[in-house]
Design a protein around this motif. Structure first.
Motif, PDB file in Angstrom:
ATOM      1  N   ALA A   1       1.814   6.696  -6.570  1.00 51.44           N
ATOM      2  CA  ALA A   1       0.536   7.812  -6.883  1.00 51.44           C
ATOM      3  C   ALA A   1       1.234   9.224  -6.614  1.00 51.44           C
TER       4      ALA A   1
ATOM      5  N   LYS B   1       5.899  13.917  -0.491  1.00 51.10           N
ATOM      6  CA  LYS B   1       5.180  12.985   0.054  1.00 51.10           C
ATOM      7  C   LYS B   1       5.554  11.541  -0.139  1.00 51.10           C
TER       8      LYS B   1
ATOM      9  N   VAL C   1       0.909  -1.113  -0.075  1.00 44.68           N
ATOM     10  CA  VAL C   1      -0.044   0.067  -0.074  1.00 44.68           C
ATOM     11  C   VAL C   1       0.791   1.260   0.005  1.00 44.68           C
ATOM     12  N   HIS C   2       1.902   1.267   0.795  1.00 44.78           N
ATOM     13  CA  HIS C   2       2.616   2.397   0.788  1.00 44.78           C
ATOM     14  C   HIS C   2       3.418   2.725  -0.452  1.00 44.78           C
TER      15      HIS C   2
ATOM     16  N   GLN D   1       2.322   1.626  -3.293  1.00 45.53           N
ATOM     17  CA  GLN D   1       1.392   2.154  -4.437  1.00 45.53           C
ATOM     18  C   GLN D   1       1.013   3.843  -4.133  1.00 45.53           C
ATOM     19  N   ASP D   2       0.921   4.015  -2.860  1.00 45.14           N
ATOM     20  CA  ASP D   2       0.836   5.426  -2.521  1.00 45.14           C
ATOM     21  C   ASP D   2       1.813   6.294  -3.024  1.00 45.14           C
TER      22      ASP D   2
END
Length: 340
Positions: free
Chosen positions: A29, A52, A22-23, A25-26
């Motif tokens: 993004a 970020k 998830v990290h 993928q974030d």
């Protein structure tokens, strides 16, 4: 109990992997968002997005490079240099990292550090077309004869990086080396066919052909070349006796270059030499697009009104050539470099 412990361990590993995914993928993004802002020219927002992303993937070299490049675009050269030095010190640094650092050094005219950096970079990436190009440009400001050495190395090592052809074409045109000015120039406009530099090099090509049409003896030195390839090109061009009897035009270029290609592939000495530019011209001849190609090459420069009329009268040929050009991307193979 052991089975239960093992089960909990497996669950914990899966959860950690899921969180990491998830990290990642974030981070990706945020990285892509930053790139979007960068393309729009919103550099502060781009930096925020990159920061970020770096919170989640602090060592990601692609994010760091993009951040450094945004610093450069903002003319924040101190931060560009500081970040790029950290990136280029890493084992996984790539040629592009050094390129960005070189741009920042160039912007502040830091010649000593530039020299040191390019030597270090080319030790690590000797076959980088981009780094050879940039270092050649750096050297050419004081010594063009040194610059051409690196542009030639770049062409040999990375034959589809257009920048080396661009600078080499200009160098040989200034030096009166008609063969290599024309060859490199035409390769350049086929690799980089839609830029401001394309129009600049087309003008040089047109000027080169005007010199050739005015005085065929300009080939005499090349006819004595120790390079078999250059010698064969000069001899084949010299055999086209129509040079000097007409003005340069797309029609004359088509006629003469058609004869050149036919002679080249009918000659036992020259047809053994592989050169993709000539193969491409032969393919254009076979497909019926060679006239449209030569119009594209110099038509607007010789007579813009006549060129416009030709395009209006040959719409199908123009469309056919444009489609062929898009579908048959021009690429110079490795191993077709001929020393001179």
């Amino acid at each position: 109990m052991k089975r239960l412990t093992h089960r909990f361990s497996c669950i914990a590993v899966i959860m950690m992997m899921s969180i990491a995914l998830v990290h990642a993928q974030d981070a990706d993004a945020f990285h892509e968002t930053g790139r979007s802002f960068m393309r729009q020219g919103d550099f502060p927002s781009a930096l925020q997005a990159f920061d970020k992303a770096l919170e989640l993937k602090p060592d990601d070299i692609d994010i760091l490079k993009d951040k450094a490049f945004v610093f450069y675009l903002q003319r924040d050269f101190a931060n560009t240099i500081d970040l790029c030095k950290k990136i280029t010190a890493r084992q996984d640094a790539d040629a592009q990292s050094f390129q960005i650092l070189g741009l920042a050094y160039k912007a502040i005219a830091e010649t000593k550090e530039s020299e040191k950096m390019y030597k270090q970079a080319l030790t690590r990436f000797p076959k980088s077309g981009a780094l050879n190009c940039d270092y050649g440009e750096f050297l050419s400001s004081t010594n063009p004869a040194e610059g051409i050495k690196y542009w030639e190395r770049g062409i040999e090592a990375d034959p589809n990086y257009s920048g080396n052809y661009y600078f080499a074409t200009k160098y040989y045109a200034q030096k009166g080396n008609i063969i290599w000015g024309l060859l490199y120039g035409e390769i350049f406009v086929n690799i980089e066919s839609l830029s401001k530099r394309t129009e600049e090099i087309k003008n040089i090509l047109y000027g080169g052909y005007k010199k050739l049409f005015d005085d065929i003896s300009i080939l005499d030195n090349s006819k004595q070349s120790t390079s078999t390839f250059e010698k064969q090109v000069a001899i084949n061009l010299g055999n086209l006796t129509s040079f000097g009897r007409y003005d340069v035009s797309p029609e004359m270029l088509t006629a003469l270059r058609t004869r050149f290609i036919l002679n080249w592939y009918n000659n036992e000495d020259s047809k053994k030499i592989n050169f993709h530019l000539f193969e491409y011209q032969r393919d254009l001849l076979r497909e019926g697009y060679f006239d449209a190609y030569n119009q594209w090459l110099i038509g607007p420069l010789t007579d813009s009104q006549r060129y416009t009329q030709w395009v209006q009268q040959h719409g199908d040929d123009v469309k056919g050539f444009q489609q062929y050009q898009r579908n048959q991307l021009f690429k110079m193979p490795v191993g077709q470099y001929y020393r001179h």
